[in-house]
Design a protein around this motif. Structure first.
Motif, PDB file in Angstrom:
ATOM      1  N   ALA A 134       0.990  -1.108   0.009  1.00 47.17           N
ATOM      2  CA  ALA A 134      -0.037  -0.004  -0.059  1.00 47.17           C
ATOM      3  C   ALA A 134       0.824   1.195  -0.023  1.00 47.17           C
ATOM      4  N   LYS A 135       1.917   1.110   0.751  1.00 46.34           N
ATOM      5  CA  LYS A 135       3.018   2.290   0.769  1.00 46.34           C
ATOM      6  C   LYS A 135       3.673   2.565  -0.731  1.00 46.34           C
ATOM      7  N   TRP A 136       3.684   1.324  -1.381  1.00 45.75           N
ATOM      8  CA  TRP A 136       4.301   1.656  -2.884  1.00 45.75           C
ATOM      9  C   TRP A 136       3.140   2.061  -3.711  1.00 45.75           C
ATOM     10  N   ASN A 137       1.906   2.336  -3.294  1.00 47.66           N
ATOM     11  CA  ASN A 137       0.796   2.857  -4.022  1.00 47.66           C
ATOM     12  C   ASN A 137       0.065   1.764  -5.049  1.00 47.66           C
ATOM     13  N   PHE A 138      -0.009   0.721  -4.391  1.00 46.75           N
ATOM     14  CA  PHE A 138      -0.902  -0.426  -4.688  1.00 46.75           C
ATOM     15  C   PHE A 138      -2.119  -0.396  -4.101  1.00 46.75           C
ATOM     16  N   ARG A 139      -3.177  -0.463  -4.791  1.00 45.13           N
ATOM     17  CA  ARG A 139      -4.505  -0.458  -4.520  1.00 45.13           C
ATOM     18  C   ARG A 139      -5.185  -1.829  -4.504  1.00 45.13           C
ATOM     19  N   LEU A 140      -5.081  -2.457  -3.361  1.00 37.71           N
ATOM     20  CA  LEU A 140      -5.541  -3.915  -3.476  1.00 37.71           C
ATOM     21  C   LEU A 140      -6.868  -4.209  -2.835  1.00 37.71           C
ATOM     22  N   ALA A 141      -7.649  -5.203  -3.354  1.00 34.57           N
ATOM     23  CA  ALA A 141      -8.687  -5.937  -2.576  1.00 34.57           C
ATOM     24  C   ALA A 141      -8.289  -7.337  -2.296  1.00 34.57           C
ATOM     25  N   ALA A 142      -8.942  -7.933  -1.261  1.00 36.02           N
ATOM     26  CA  ALA A 142      -8.654  -9.209  -0.913  1.00 36.02           C
ATOM     27  C   ALA A 142      -9.946  -9.990  -1.481  1.00 36.02           C
ATOM     28  N   VAL A 143      -9.703 -10.991  -2.248  1.00 34.88           N
ATOM     29  CA  VAL A 143     -10.785 -11.919  -2.681  1.00 34.88           C
ATOM     30  C   VAL A 143     -10.755 -13.246  -1.991  1.00 34.88           C
ATOM     31  N   HIS A 144     -11.314 -13.388  -0.832  1.00 33.82           N
ATOM     32  CA  HIS A 144     -11.493 -14.558  -0.063  1.00 33.82           C
ATOM     33  C   HIS A 144     -12.308 -15.650  -0.810  1.00 33.82           C
ATOM     34  N   ASP A 246     -18.484 -19.444 -16.154  1.00 36.26           N
ATOM     35  CA  ASP A 246     -19.654 -18.405 -16.622  1.00 36.26           C
ATOM     36  C   ASP A 246     -19.002 -17.264 -16.554  1.00 36.26           C
ATOM     37  N   LYS A 247     -19.197 -16.289 -17.770  1.00 36.50           N
ATOM     38  CA  LYS A 247     -18.844 -15.161 -18.054  1.00 36.50           C
ATOM     39  C   LYS A 247     -19.651 -14.133 -17.087  1.00 36.50           C
ATOM     40  N   GLU A 248     -21.036 -14.287 -17.089  1.00 38.87           N
ATOM     41  CA  GLU A 248     -21.748 -13.273 -16.128  1.00 38.87           C
ATOM     42  C   GLU A 248     -21.360 -13.494 -14.576  1.00 38.87           C
ATOM     43  N   SER A 249     -21.064 -14.778 -14.103  1.00 38.98           N
ATOM     44  CA  SER A 249     -20.678 -14.653 -12.829  1.00 38.98           C
ATOM     45  C   SER A 249     -19.303 -14.086 -12.816  1.00 38.98           C
ATOM     46  N   MET A 250     -18.335 -14.105 -13.746  1.00 41.39           N
ATOM     47  CA  MET A 250     -17.086 -13.452 -13.595  1.00 41.39           C
ATOM     48  C   MET A 250     -17.217 -11.886 -13.611  1.00 41.39           C
ATOM     49  N   ARG A 251     -18.013 -11.479 -14.270  1.00 41.93           N
ATOM     50  CA  ARG A 251     -18.275 -10.067 -14.502  1.00 41.93           C
ATOM     51  C   ARG A 251     -18.893  -9.516 -13.034  1.00 41.93           C
ATOM     52  N   GLN A 252     -19.819 -10.188 -12.338  1.00 39.90           N
ATOM     53  CA  GLN A 252     -20.187  -9.811 -11.019  1.00 39.90           C
ATOM     54  C   GLN A 252     -19.098  -9.713 -10.230  1.00 39.90           C
ATOM     55  N   VAL A 253     -18.344 -10.752 -10.205  1.00 36.37           N
ATOM     56  CA  VAL A 253     -17.154 -10.791  -9.202  1.00 36.37           C
ATOM     57  C   VAL A 253     -16.161  -9.729  -9.699  1.00 36.37           C
ATOM     58  N   GLN A 255     -16.683  -6.864 -10.921  1.00 40.87           N
ATOM     59  CA  GLN A 255     -17.399  -5.577 -10.644  1.00 40.87           C
ATOM     60  C   GLN A 255     -17.269  -5.262  -9.121  1.00 40.87           C
ATOM     61  N   ALA A 256     -17.542  -6.336  -8.269  1.00 46.31           N
ATOM     62  CA  ALA A 256     -17.560  -6.382  -6.855  1.00 46.31           C
ATOM     63  C   ALA A 256     -15.904  -5.961  -6.400  1.00 46.31           C
ATOM     64  N   VAL A 257     -14.912  -6.497  -6.947  1.00 43.12           N
ATOM     65  CA  VAL A 257     -13.678  -6.380  -6.773  1.00 43.12           C
ATOM     66  C   VAL A 257     -13.115  -4.808  -7.212  1.00 43.12           C
ATOM     67  N   ASP A 258     -13.461  -4.483  -8.162  1.00 39.28           N
ATOM     68  CA  ASP A 258     -13.294  -3.099  -8.690  1.00 39.28           C
ATOM     69  C   ASP A 258     -13.941  -2.074  -8.127  1.00 39.28           C
ATOM     70  N   LYS A 259     -15.033  -2.237  -7.345  1.00 42.67           N
ATOM     71  CA  LYS A 259     -15.762  -1.271  -6.401  1.00 42.67           C
ATOM     72  C   LYS A 259     -14.728  -1.310  -5.220  1.00 42.67           C
TER      73      LYS A 259
END
Length: 312
Positions: A134-144, A246-253, A255-259
């Motif tokens: 984060a100090k290196w300016n990485f904006r990360l989200a954890a996908v559990h 499934d591409k729709e399922s992948m899109r939903q994930v 979009q959730a991570v991008d948010k």
């Protein structure tokens, strides 16, 4: 940097965590190909020193720094102690990681992490690595990732909720909990409630009542009630269902991570996504590379999309 962050020094990415066998490597493989389809440049970073034969092109591999078999042999440690040592060694050699990541400036990063639960619930090495990034300016989200078959067992699902909550509080990253392998959930038995009940983590008192019907769990009703109260008091845990084919399922994930991590893609990526989603049924999203042995559940789906449509 990524299209959504031109003109800045920010880097975006996902930290993919979860228990062994939950589908982390398969997820990284599928998400890499999905994001590649819409024009996002992706670099997959393997942070699991026990990972062998990765199915995806690996941009950065921790095995260049340290491997679990070497640690176990030289220090006479078991797999759990060895993994902890490897993560502490990575923490002590962050300059190596920074140099390797710098070579892929402008990419979107997927970090394939080890499956040892203790690393995300109370050990500090990986947490400190993420904090430094984060100090290196990485904006990360954890996908559990959590295997969806736990939904078919109320006792295990309560355990999963406790683990997910503990992970969210300890890792201290924007967090997306994912129920993986949704295409296989019916093979594990019938759900006691509708799927929304599990993904939204609705009134868990019903789950305690359901557990009480089992003679073994009847004696632990008070304990289960208190665990459920802790989960509901925090009101943090919910899940996004995922079928990685499934591409729709992948899109939903996605979009959730991008948010969660703040990624905002540009017009070209948006147009590519719309084109992918509006493609004919027969052109549905699939990735076909050979998968690691522990993740090869995806290969069990041998029907094509066209055959499934004909069966309906």
């Amino acid at each position: 940097m990524s299209e959504g962050s031109k003109g800045s020094s920010l880097a975006f990415g996902q930290v993919v965590i979860g228990p062994p066998g939950s589908g982390k490597t398969t997820y990284c493989h599928g998400m890499q190909e999905f994001l590649g389809r819409i024009g996002r440049k992706v670099a997959v970073v393997n942070l699991d020193p026990a990972n062998e034969g990765m199915p995806y092109p690996c941009a950065v591999d921790i095995s260049e720094l340290i491997t679990l078999p070497d640690v176990m042999e030289s220090l006479k440690l078991g797999p759990n102690g060895g993994l902890i040592y490897c993560m502490e060694y990575l923490e002590a050699n962050l300059d190596w990681l920074q140099e390797k990541l710098a070579a892929f400036r402008g990419h979107y990063y997927l970090f394939d992490c080890p499956g040892q639960v203790e690393l995300y619930t109370h050990h500090s090495a990986l947490k400190n690595v993420f904090a430094q990034m984060a100090k290196w300016n990485f904006r990360l989200a954890a996908v559990h990732l959590v295997d969806s078959h736990y939904c078919t067992d109320p006792g295990k699902f309560i355990s999963v909720l406790c683990t997910s909550l503990s992970t969210m509080l300890h890792v201290e990253l924007p967090h997306v909990n994912v129920l993986s392998k949704m295409d296989l959930i019916e093979q594990y038995g019938k759900l006691a409630f509708n799927l929304d009940y599990y993904t939204e983590v609705l009134d868990l008192s019903y789950l305690v009542d359901h557990l009480a019907s089992d003679p073994f769990f009847r004696n632990y009703r008070r304990l289960n009630t208190k665990l459920v109260e802790v989960i509901e008091d925090y009101s943090l845990v919910s899940f996004v269902p995922l079928n990685v084919q499934d591409k729709e399922s992948m899109r939903q994930v996605m979009q959730a991570v991008d948010k969660a991590n703040g990624y905002s893609f540009g017009d070209q990526e948006h147009r590519s996504l719309e084109a992918l989603m509006s493609a004919a049924v027969g052109a549905d999203f699939h990735f076909t590379s050979t998968l690691a042995v522990q993740e090869k559940y995806v290969q069990s789906r041998d029907k094509t999309v066209e055959e499934e449509v004909m069966d309906m």
